[in-house]
Design a protein around this motif. Structure first.
Motif, short mmCIF file in Angstrom:
data_model
loop_
_atom_site.label_atom_id
_atom_site.label_comp_id
_atom_site.label_asym_id
_atom_site.label_seq_id
_atom_site.Cartn_x
_atom_site.Cartn_y
_atom_site.Cartn_z
N ALA A 232 0.82 -1.20 0.00
CA ALA A 232 0.00 0.00 0.00
C ALA A 232 0.86 1.25 0.00
CB ALA A 232 -0.93 0.00 1.20
N HIS A 265 -5.63 2.94 2.36
CA HIS A 265 -5.09 2.20 1.22
C HIS A 265 -4.58 0.83 1.62
CE1 HIS A 265 -5.61 6.03 -0.74
NE2 HIS A 265 -5.63 5.35 -1.85
N ARG A 266 -4.21 0.68 2.88
CA ARG A 266 -3.91 -0.67 3.33
C ARG A 266 -5.17 -1.52 3.29
NH1 ARG A 266 0.02 1.95 6.52
NH2 ARG A 266 -1.35 2.44 8.24
N ALA A 269 -5.74 -2.38 -0.39
CA ALA A 269 -4.80 -3.39 -0.86
C ALA A 269 -5.29 -4.79 -0.52
CB ALA A 269 -3.42 -3.15 -0.25
#
Lengths: 375, 152, 175
Positions: A232, A265-266, A269
């Protein structure tokens, strides 16, 4: 007219104080203890204390034979139990230069990806729960049971299977395996849209996690943060792409990369990775070649003297097995480079100057499994 | 960079480095006191650029206490293994590398906890898994635990 | 679960206190009925068994049908501590403190091989407590590595059966 003087009331207290999170705390996902130094509500410093589940697996390995070690690796990162087994199996096979049958490679890849999906489902369930959405917990675990049913049918247990053996598999897959996996993929393709509707598109979740706990690419590499957390941040670290094992060089899949590196965004992902895993399974499930489910192996496995290193991609990052053999049936030294242990190191630097409530979100997005940290 | 030129570069940086036979990685045994300087040039040299320390561990070979560094470069994709060793079992000490690779901070604490190897200049060298008042270092080969560990 | 369904394990009911007067028995029955059907567990999951405990609480197995209603994060609000996973030397004092903080009457379920006896980490390690009964008293043992959620449900039913044998006059006496 009298002048009105606004004296600003200090919003944040000057004094620092400490709070113990854990070792028994529901949002640390186990028995991690975080000593948090706070100023008001702001995290100033954070010290992780591990070892509340340190069982000395590496020391045990020095007295165990290689097939026995496989059973211990299950219990390190129990959510990617198959992938941990895979690491030790590959290590032994590469050291003895055993060529495993194609069928084994296909089955291992499919099962690894199923394991990854169920691990991410549980992560999604806990992530939602940590952010206050209890529905996610029930949705995630409901769909996870479908995978566990497939596992149970073929391997006879729900969580820790020890299904891989050096040279192949313990037994052949159930005749209905392919049918059930295909049914699951069809089912889960629909359900993952539900996941998106309930959490991904949720404004509250997005506002709470965007821009929180930013990990830059340089820091990700320096702290050796691997897995979806590292990707990410733009650190291309997928072992399946860079050092392909089993069938990963034959299948077409994308390495999910983002550059933002924040908590949101982690999350993305991992969600995308579930879709990629389904894509990998779909490519392989119809083409499992017929053949043996295990190569011929000796009864007592003795690795030639030397050093071996094998890495695989677990659901949380790069698992490395470093083994020094002196030619006996037990290793001289066995080291597991666990992905969670490295990922924990970064928690202090990315959670500084965030609110304590965000710490829970950051911790959830890094997806710790504590027995893998402590081993 | 190919393997041969990495070997040449490392040997140019540390002339005492001994090449060890290993099929998987290039492995060098280097003197412990040279490790920190070598690490600096390995990381910040443009064409070497070993920026990723993915594994750091200790090994007790009875004769020596060894610290093994697994390095890789995310830019060029090559990797290297370095081994620093000492015969001093009473008071082994190495220079820390956690100012160069931050992942080293936790790895070194683990090595200190399990092998009793001290790392000079480490910012927070405490036991990481075991209690502060734990006696002995369990991963050493001469660790004795009469109750739990069975000698066959 | 009715008593006749426990035919494989019927010794427990013989411990029921004899010679109690009518009034006390009725009060006992009412209180025990209430207690046994509202056992709140503490979230104490150290390793793999914790995942199965979570699965038992989730949609398919649904703990709440048997009165194991909510997982409490605070020991003050919990009635039963389900020790799910290995307990190591560093964790043992914490577990003892958690147990001490729980209010009476309190119960302990040892879930999984590690909590029962040390499990696969019995030999050749240096940091594992060999069974949680070295630290706190245990009411129900559930073997397995890890036990299935059904096994946990069965174990909890056994605990409820044990609770039903208690008397208000001798609440603190171990059964």
């Amino acid at each position: 007219m009298k002048e009105v003087i606004h004296t600003p009331v200090p919003y944040i207290e000057e004094e620092e104080y400490h709070i113990n999170m854990g070792p028994q705390h529901p949002s640390t996902h186990g028995v991690l203890r975080l000593v948090v130094t706070l100023q008001g509500e702001i995290v100033k410093k954070l010290k992780p204390h591990c070892g509340y589940i340190h069982r000395g697996i590496e020391k045990m390995c020095e007295k165990d034979t290689y097939p026995q070690i496989i059973h211990l690796t299950d219990r390190m990162d129990y959510l990617s139990a198959h992938i941990n087994n895979h690491a030790v199996c590959l290590l032994v096979e590469n050291a003895l230069q055993v060529e495993v049958p194609e069928r084994v490679k296909y089955i291992r890849t499919i099962i690894d990806e199923l394991t990854r999906i169920q691990s991410h489902q549980l992560w999604w369930a806990c992530y939602g729960m940590d952010l206050g959405g209890l529905t996610c917990f029930f949705y995630g675990l409901r769909d996870r049971e479908k995978i566990l049913d497939i596992f149970e049918q073929s391997f006879g247990s729900r969580l820790l299977h020890s299904y891989y053996a050096p040279g192949g598999l313990m037994m052949d897959i159930h005749p209905d395996f392919q049918k059930n996996v295909k049914a699951f993929i069809k089912y889960f393709r629909k359900k993952i849209k539900d996941y998106d509707r309930i959490l991904t598109g949720n404004v509250i979740m997005q506002e709470r996690t965007r821009g929180i706990g930013i990990l830059t690419r340089d820091n990700a590499i320096s702290y050796a943060v691997t897995g979806p957390s590292g990707r990410a941040s733009g650190f291309s670290c997928d072992v399946r792409k860079h050092y392909p094992y089993a069938c990963y060089d034959k299948v077409d899949f994308k390495e999910i990369l983002y550059t933002e590196g924040d908590t949101l965004h982690r999350y993305f992902a991992r969600m995308e990775e579930m879709r990629e895993s389904m894509k990998i399974i779909e490519q392989l499930i119809d083409n499992i070649p017929a053949g043996d489910y295990s190569a011929k192996m000796k009864a007592v496995l003795k690795l030639p003297a030397g050093e071996y290193y094998q890495r695989v991609e677990t659901a949380r990052g790069e698992l490395g097995v470093y083994c020094i053999s002196d030619g006996n049936k037990t290793p001289f030294r066995m080291k597991f480079r666990s992905p969670n242990f490295s990922n924990l190191g970064v928690l202090d630097s990315i959670s500084r100057d965030t609110k304590i409530a965000d710490l829970v979100a950051i911790g959830a997005s890094l997806d710790f499994v504590i027995p893998d940290i402590d081993r | 960079m190919d393997n041969e030129s990495i070997k040449e570069r490392v040997q140019a940086l540390v002339p005492e480095a001994q090449l060890e036979e290993n099929k998987q990685f290039i492995t060098f045994v280097i003197p412990a006191e040279k490790m920190h300087d070598l690490a600096l040039s390995l990381k910040y040299n443009e064409d070497l650029a070993f920026d990723y320390l993915f594994c750091l561990t200790g090994v007790d070979t009875v004769k020596h206490l060894v610290v093994v560094y697994h390095l890789a470069s995310t830019k060029h994709g090559h990797s290297l293994v370095l081994k620093a060793q000492t015969t001093d079992r009473e008071n082994p000490a190495f220079d820390t590398i956690c100012d160069i690779w931050k992942s080293g901070e936790f790895y070194e604490r683990e090595v200190f906890d399990m092998f009793g190897i001290r790392f000079n200049n480490h910012p927070d060298l405490r036991r990481i898994f075991l209690d502060e008042n734990w006696k002995g270092f369990p991963f050493r080969k001469d660790y004795v635990d009469e109750v739990n560990i069975v000698e066959l | 679960m009715k008593e006749k369904d426990f035919r494989d394990n019927e010794t427990l009911e013989t411990f029921k206190l004899p010679n109690r007067n009518f009034l006390l028995t009725t009060i006992d029955d009412i209180i025990d009925w209430g207690r046994s059907n509202s056992v709140w567990p503490l979230t104490f999951a150290t390793s793999c068994c914790g995942i199965e405990m979570m699965a038992a609480g989730a949609s398919r197995y649904d703990f709440a049908r048997f009165g194991i209603e909510v997982y409490r994060a605070s020991p003050r609000q919990a009635d039963v501590i389900v020790v799910a996973g290995t307990v190591v030397n560093k964790m043992a004092p914490v577990l003892k403190r958690l147990y001490d903080q729980m209010s009476e009457p309190k119960y302990v379920i040892a879930m999984g091989a590690c909590a029962v006896s040390g499990g696969p980490f019995f030999y050749n390690t240096y940091h594992v407590v060999r069974g949680v009964d070295h630290v706190i008293p245990v009411d129900v043992y559930i073997p397995g590595c890890p036990p299935r959620p059904e096994a946990l449900l069965y174990g909890v039913m056994q605990l409820q059966r044990k609770i039903k044998l208690q008397s208000v006059t001798e609440m603190n006496k171990p059964l």
